[in-house]
Enzyme design. Structure first.
Site, short mmCIF file in Angstrom:
data_model
loop_
_atom_site.label_atom_id
_atom_site.label_comp_id
_atom_site.label_asym_id
_atom_site.label_seq_id
_atom_site.Cartn_x
_atom_site.Cartn_y
_atom_site.Cartn_z
N HIS A 132 42.90 36.13 38.70
CA HIS A 132 42.21 34.85 37.63
C HIS A 132 42.19 35.16 36.42
CE1 HIS A 132 39.07 32.06 36.57
NE2 HIS A 132 39.34 31.46 37.55
N ASP A 209 36.89 41.77 42.07
CA ASP A 209 36.47 40.46 41.88
C ASP A 209 36.37 39.74 43.14
OD1 ASP A 209 36.39 37.56 41.55
OD2 ASP A 209 38.25 37.67 39.86
N GLN A 212 36.28 34.86 45.57
CA GLN A 212 36.96 34.08 46.53
C GLN A 212 36.58 34.63 47.98
OE1 GLN A 212 37.84 30.97 46.36
NE2 GLN A 212 37.77 31.04 44.25
N LYS A 235 30.21 29.57 44.50
CA LYS A 235 31.29 29.43 45.28
C LYS A 235 30.97 29.88 46.76
CE LYS A 235 34.85 30.61 41.85
NZ LYS A 235 35.57 29.46 41.80
N CYS A 373 43.73 28.77 36.82
CA CYS A 373 43.28 29.69 35.98
C CYS A 373 44.13 30.99 36.35
CB CYS A 373 41.92 29.93 36.02
SG CYS A 373 41.00 28.40 35.50
C1 LIG Z 1 39.33 35.00 41.67
C2 LIG Z 1 38.54 34.42 40.84
N1 LIG Z 1 37.82 35.31 39.77
C3 LIG Z 1 36.96 34.69 38.98
C4 LIG Z 1 36.49 33.26 39.11
C5 LIG Z 1 35.60 32.83 38.12
O1 LIG Z 1 34.22 32.56 38.59
P1 LIG Z 1 33.32 31.82 37.66
O2 LIG Z 1 33.92 30.78 36.80
O3 LIG Z 1 32.32 31.29 38.73
O4 LIG Z 1 32.70 32.92 36.65
C6 LIG Z 1 36.96 32.37 39.86
C7 LIG Z 1 36.82 30.98 39.92
O5 LIG Z 1 37.41 30.20 39.99
C8 LIG Z 1 37.90 32.94 40.93
O6 LIG Z 1 38.45 32.23 41.80
#
Ligand SMILES: Cc1ncc(COP(=O)(O)O)c(C=O)c1O
Lengths: 415, 143
Positions: A132, A209, A212, A235, A373
């Site tokens: 992401h 990270d 998910q 999430k 993203c």
């Molecule tokens: C794999 C992953 N990393 C990071 C993020 C970013 O999360 P946040 O927007 O809650 O900071 C997301 C959210 O879409 C994600 O799916």
């Protein structure tokens, strides 16, 4: 019904789960809502909504400072939520749990407070090609600031990391490896334990990270032996604007905060400011108190279930959706890793994802379309984006069937 | 194929046509059909500098100013977006700049109930497209 679903549907009381999420019970564009955008954000159970209401109507107060009862209550609930999170990820100490705004801020914190002061132009940071943007850009910024080099673990056509390429990339120069536990665009579950072990062997630190992953299966930071782990409350059935950074205590101790202000200091004078102890030194300013308490409530909500059962049920849904996709002409799956969770990303031959998303929405079906993203992996697959249906345990077989009936209808418009 | 929008198909034609439909299926079939009547632009015009920013789908715009009249080549890789572009063209294509500036696009969008499609978060870039056309009209107009 497929086997996995049949086996597990009885194990959980589906009707009562569905009732816990009031938002699901509504019509959208004249059809009962089918919410399949759980990878973007999950819905909130009544108990989380109630905890926010309760906080604002009974206990609202600033934390750690008031000499009055409301502040004591707010502080107790806020800190209890931290302990919920600690147990949720199996961290050894509450000091290892830092509140942030979300995964993005957690990664930025590590990039700025851990990596930036330590890295030089001889060092290497490794991410993967399926990350992401939130797990790419903070590291690019550190590379800009320090002269370090960013390297990328390649991904194969199925959407799996090339681990032997990763092994070849490792050397003493690698100081940081940051990879996603589960890909939001493809659904691949990455073998992070192996990655962590290999990275540690050359002395690199590892950030995971988990945005998910946390919504789909139990996280054990001790078993993983990761140095940092990040996830987002929204999430994970909790409120927006709250997230978590887990870090090993010794590392967090050794780091300087990158944001200054109230709460995070011990003594301020114009000669010298000393920082507060962990975890507060990284929590500058009044925190998202309601958000933290709401996230605690979300974790309590999850704790009433056997998470392995929920996971098997979700896997059954994904399996069913995958079968139906494979049986539908013109659908091309994007991301066919052996180990997947939660996400069905696909294209319909001859159509644009944006058109498909618009026409699904007209039928009450919420999916995400676009690059999610994760532009680099879209570029690798040479596609502008995908249609992504993402599942949670409050979805059911009927949701999957509605999705595919709606897709067949969309095809009459576009194919 | 010549572009019928703004000449043989006007914005009031579209408002009238849409008023006959009461199902979303008919409305969207109509929108997609409008898109099919919009001539595709030359591949050589599909360059990055002609892209409208802020679109999930790709949208290209090339303006022409001739004999006091502005006309446009527009295209998109998404069918519904092409239909939406055709609607915008019914209002703007082949018009003197002053007429473009005077046209009340918001009430047109209201009449065809497209307001929600124009929300910037929908990522179709229509707002950006309208803004761009207005700017072009302004710089070519009597000011
Ligand atoms: C794999 C992953 N990393 C990071 C993020 C970013 O999360 P946040 O927007 O809650 O900071 C997301 C959210 O879409 C994600 O799916």
């Amino acid at each position: 019904m497929n086997d996995a679903l049949a086996k597990n549907i009885n194990a959980i009381d589906f009707a009562s789960i569905r009732k816990d999420f009031p938002i699901l019970d509504q019509d959208v564009n004249g059809y009962p809502l089918v919410y399949l955008d759980n990878a973007a954000t999950t819905q909130k159970p009544q108990s989380v909504i109630q905890s926010l209401k309760n906080y604002y109507s009974r206990n609202n107060s600033n934390v750690h400072r008031g000499a009055h009862t409301l502040s004591d209550r707010a502080t107790a609930d806020f800190e209890n939520a931290r302990v919920e999170v600690q147990h949720f990820v199996n961290a050894s100490k509450r000091e290892e749990i830092i509140w942030t705004r979300g995964t993005t801020e957690s990664i930025n914190l590590v990039a700025q407070s851990y990596a930036r002061p330590r890295l030089t132009n001889k060092d290497i940071i490794i991410v993967s090609a399926m990350e992401h943007h939130s797990n790419i850009v903070p590291w690019q910024m550190v590379c800009e600031q320090t002269g370090a080099t960013l390297k990328v673990i390649p991904v194969n056509d199925q959407g799996e990391l090339d681990l032997s390429a990763f092994q070849d990339m490792l050397s003493e120069q690698v100081k940081m490896v940051s990879v996603g536990h589960v890909s939001n665009a493809l659904g691949s579950i990455n073998p992070v334990k192996e990655i962590i072990e290999a990275a540690h062997a050359v002395g690199a630190k590892v950030m995971i990270d988990g945005a998910q992953a946390a919504p789909h299966f139990a996280i054990d930071v001790v078993d993983l032996d990761c140095d940092f782990y990040a996830f987002s409350g929204h999430k994970l059935f909790g409120p927006t604007g709250i997230g978590v950074l887990y870090g090993k205590e010794s590392l967090l101790e050794s780091m300087q905060p990158y944001q200054g202000g109230g709460e995070m200091i011990e003594v301020v004078s114009f000669d010298k400011t000393t920082f507060n102890q962990l975890p507060y030194k990284f929590e500058a300013g009044t925190p998202n108190i309601a958000g933290a308490i709401g996230l605690g409530a979300a974790i309590q909500y999850l704790n009433q279930f056997d998470r392995l059962e929920l996971q098997r049920y979700e896997d059954g849904l994904l399996e069913l959706a995958t079968e139906q996709a494979l049986a539908t002409d013109d659908i091309k799956l994007v991301g066919t890793a052996k180990n997947k969770t939660g996400v069905l990303s696909f294209l319909i031959e001859g159509t644009h994802p944006h058109d498909v998303g618009t026409l699904l929405d007209q039928q009450g079906i919420a999916v995400r379309t676009g690059h999610h993203c994760a532009m680099p992996i879209m570029k690798q697959f040479n596609i502008p984006g995908t249609i992504r249906a993402s599942f949670s345990f409050y979805n059911n077989q009927q949701d999957v069937e509605r999705l595919f009936a709606a897709i067949n209808k969309v095809k009459t418009f576009l194919v | 194929m010549t572009n019928p929008f703004g000449t043989t198909i006007t914005s009031s034609d579209i408002v009238e046509d849409l008023s006959f439909f009461d199902s979303w299926e008919d409305r969207y079939r109509y929108i997609i059909d409008l898109g099919k009547q919009l001539p595709a632009i030359d591949e050589s015009l599909k360059t990055d500098d002609r892209l409208i920013q802020g679109c999930q789908s790709q949208v290209w715009l090339e303006p022409y100013y001739h004999n006091g009249v502005l006309s446009f080549d527009v295209d998109s890789d998404a069918h519904i977006v092409r239909g939406l572009l055709a609607m915008v063209m019914s209002a703007y294509n082949n018009k003197p700049p002053a007429e473009i500036q005077a046209f009340d696009i918001d009430s047109f969008f209201n009449d065809i109930d497209l307001v929600k499609h124009l929300s910037p978060t929908r990522g179709n870039g229509l707002r950006a497209m309208v803004q761009k056309i207005k700017t072009i009209a302004q710089s070519n107009g009597p000011s």
